[in-house]
Design a protein around this motif. Structure first.
Motif, PDB file in Angstrom:
ATOM      1  N   ALA A  34       0.835  -1.204   0.000  1.00  0.00           N
ATOM      2  CA  ALA A  34       0.000   0.000   0.000  1.00  0.00           C
ATOM      3  C   ALA A  34       0.862   1.242   0.000  1.00  0.00           C
ATOM      4  N   ILE A  35       0.385   2.261  -0.687  1.00  0.00           N
ATOM      5  CA  ILE A  35       0.882   3.621  -0.526  1.00  0.00           C
ATOM      6  C   ILE A  35      -0.040   4.258   0.496  1.00  0.00           C
ATOM      7  N   THR A  36       0.485   4.607   1.656  1.00  0.00           N
ATOM      8  CA  THR A  36      -0.351   5.037   2.767  1.00  0.00           C
ATOM      9  C   THR A  36      -1.267   6.194   2.369  1.00  0.00           C
ATOM     10  N   GLN A  62     -15.582   1.433   5.086  1.00  0.00           N
ATOM     11  CA  GLN A  62     -14.296   2.088   4.860  1.00  0.00           C
ATOM     12  C   GLN A  62     -14.027   2.074   3.373  1.00  0.00           C
ATOM     13  N   ALA A  63     -14.047   3.239   2.740  1.00  0.00           N
ATOM     14  CA  ALA A  63     -13.766   3.343   1.310  1.00  0.00           C
ATOM     15  C   ALA A  63     -12.366   3.896   1.113  1.00  0.00           C
ATOM     16  N   ILE A  64     -11.700   3.440   0.080  1.00  0.00           N
ATOM     17  CA  ILE A  64     -10.364   3.917  -0.234  1.00  0.00           C
ATOM     18  C   ILE A  64     -10.455   5.342  -0.774  1.00  0.00           C
ATOM     19  N   HIS A  65      -9.597   6.210  -0.295  1.00  0.00           N
ATOM     20  CA  HIS A  65      -9.613   7.603  -0.733  1.00  0.00           C
ATOM     21  C   HIS A  65      -9.249   7.721  -2.204  1.00  0.00           C
ATOM     22  N   GLU A  81      -3.223   4.268  -2.308  1.00  0.00           N
ATOM     23  CA  GLU A  81      -3.632   3.081  -3.040  1.00  0.00           C
ATOM     24  C   GLU A  81      -3.255   1.830  -2.247  1.00  0.00           C
ATOM     25  N   TYR A  82      -4.134   0.817  -2.341  1.00  0.00           N
ATOM     26  CA  TYR A  82      -3.957  -0.428  -1.610  1.00  0.00           C
ATOM     27  C   TYR A  82      -4.127  -1.592  -2.578  1.00  0.00           C
ATOM     28  N   TYR A  83      -3.240  -2.595  -2.476  1.00  0.00           N
ATOM     29  CA  TYR A  83      -3.274  -3.739  -3.380  1.00  0.00           C
ATOM     30  C   TYR A  83      -3.167  -5.025  -2.569  1.00  0.00           C
ATOM     31  N   ASP A  84      -3.962  -6.031  -2.951  1.00  0.00           N
ATOM     32  CA  ASP A  84      -3.919  -7.351  -2.333  1.00  0.00           C
ATOM     33  C   ASP A  84      -3.708  -8.404  -3.413  1.00  0.00           C
ATOM     34  N   LYS A  85      -3.015  -9.488  -3.040  1.00  0.00           N
ATOM     35  CA  LYS A  85      -2.742 -10.576  -3.990  1.00  0.00           C
ATOM     36  C   LYS A  85      -3.907 -11.550  -4.023  1.00  0.00           C
TER      37      LYS A  85
END
Length: 424
Positions: A75-77, A215-218, A80-84
């Motif tokens: 994640a970039i705090t 919780q939504a990603i900004h 952006e967030y990424y999961d495998k």
């Protein structure tokens, strides 16, 4: 046009600058052992989902490479967030020129980093984007399963139109029956939803109970404003033979300096990297041109043509800016736009002055030449941004005609330099 060709060449080379730069932002990596490593990630404008990232635990540490083979998430705090996940990835095209003529349900299975759009208590929304298209995925927190929200497009030869199969609507309806039984509004909303990030994000938030439990990603996009001032060096040049009606000789010109004020807003594609942005700028200036040219005779007997015209210039300039060099303290950019120019003129006259010995006669033609009140121009710009606040630039406005005559023209071009202050 040489300046425009130079700009286009620079634009073609900007990807080389981009690849050579680093843009480390605070973030973390969850490695293959599920240990969380806090540090800094080289954050790029990921139009497509990344398959590899570069990570440093400190700014001065040696960089490490992470892929799906040695990382489960990153994640970039705050950005952006990424999961495998291992998912099915549709291979059917959506480009009209490449559309299949039958329903194409082909897919590949791959392990990739999916970008998190919504992280909810019931279901989460992810997206995978590559050169083909974006695909959206729904992760069920109860069953720990992930499914592709399916949509297919193909060209229907019989109807000579594009057919769309929206399987994702039934998939979302099943989630609504499970998590929001009896809610008829969400059913209607799902049935009208397009296969887009905005519509799907809103529905998944609703499936999780709304804002209070979601919780939504900004968003990474953003808007900023600016204002500034500068100086403009402008030239008005008449082109065309005298026989064509040109009131001055071919190439006759006058140059003037004038102050200019600017203001506007920037739409940032990614506010954390600020590589690419769209700008709407408003600019205002006043130019005054004075021409005096002998058309015949000399000495005691002569005829002189003269023009003294003042124009009030207001421009709205949509433009694209690319920061080909970018650090926190310094950015360097190039810019191209399309200026929509509105002009207002003083009550000018074209004067023909006859001198015969001691006698002078002046004949005035009001509002001649007939200058137009609107035209388009192409400004190209380059500059730097210092400490995220101050922008220093120079620009060149390619010549544009202020007249609509067929056989001659009065072309205006400009050089401009200025400073803008960016409000954040």
């Amino acid at each position: 046009m040489k300046q425009l060709f130079c700009l286009l060449f620079l634009l073609s080379q900007t990807t080389l600058f981009l690849q050579a730069q680093s843009n480390y932002k605070p973030g973390y990596v969850i490695d293959g052992k599920n240990d969380t490593l806090k540090g800094f990630i080289n954050y790029r404008e990921w139009i497509k989902n990344p398959r590899e990232i570069t990570f440093k635990q400190t700014q001065n540490a040696q960089p490490q490479k992470f892929t799906v083979t040695n990382a489960n998430a990153f994640a970039i705090t705050g950005a952006e967030y990424y999961d495998k996940f291992t998912v099915n990835i549709s291979t059917s095209e959506v480009d009209l020129a490449k559309l299949s003529h039958t329903l194409d349900t082909a897919y590949t299975t791959d392990t990739v980093f999916l970008k998190s759009l919504v992280n909810g208590k019931n279901v989460s929304l992810y997206v995978w984007t590559d050169n083909v298209k974006p695909r959206y995925y729904l992760f069920n927190k109860q069953t720990h399963t992930i499914e592709w929200l399916k949509q297919y497009q193909y060209f229907n030869d019989e109807r000579q139109s594009v057919a769309v199969v929206n399987s994702y609507i039934n998939q979302l309806l099943r989630q609504a029956f499970q998590y929001l039984p009896g809610d008829t509004k969400i059913l209607t909303r799902i049935q009208k939803a397009s296969y887009s990030e905005s519509d799907l994000t809103a529905i998944v938030i609703a499936l999780n109970g709304g804002k209070a439990t979601q919780q939504a990603i900004h968003t990474t996009s953003g808007i900023r404003f600016f204002a500034g001032a500068g100086a403009r060096y402008s030239k008005l040049q008449f082109k065309g033979a005298a026989s064509s009606g040109n009131p001055f000789s071919n190439g006759a010109n006058d140059k003037t300096f004038s102050p200019v004020i600017t203001a506007g807003l920037d739409i940032l594609i990614n506010k954390y990297t600020e590589k690419l942005l769209f700008r709407l700028e408003f600019a205002g200036a006043i130019n005054r041109y004075q021409f005096a040219e002998a058309s015949s005779g000399s000495g005691a007997s002569s005829v002189t043509n003269a023009l003294d015209v003042k124009l009030y210039h207001l421009a709205a300039i949509p433009q694209v800016i690319y920061n080909f060099y970018s650090t926190d303290k310094l950015k360097a950019f190039i810019d191209v736009g399309l200026a929509m120019n509105a002009y207002k003129y003083n009550n000018y006259n074209f004067a023909t002055i006859y001198n015969f010995g001691s006698t002078t006669t002046v004949v005035n033609q009001n509002k001649y030449p007939d200058f137009q009140g609107f035209d388009f121009a192409i400004p190209i710009k380059a500059g730097i941004q210092v400490n995220k606040r101050v922008e220093i630039y120079g620009s060149y406005w390619l010549p544009s005609s202020l007249t609509k005559y067929i056989y001659y023209s009065a072309d205006q071009s400009s050089f401009q330099a200025g400073v803008n202050y960016i409000f954040r």
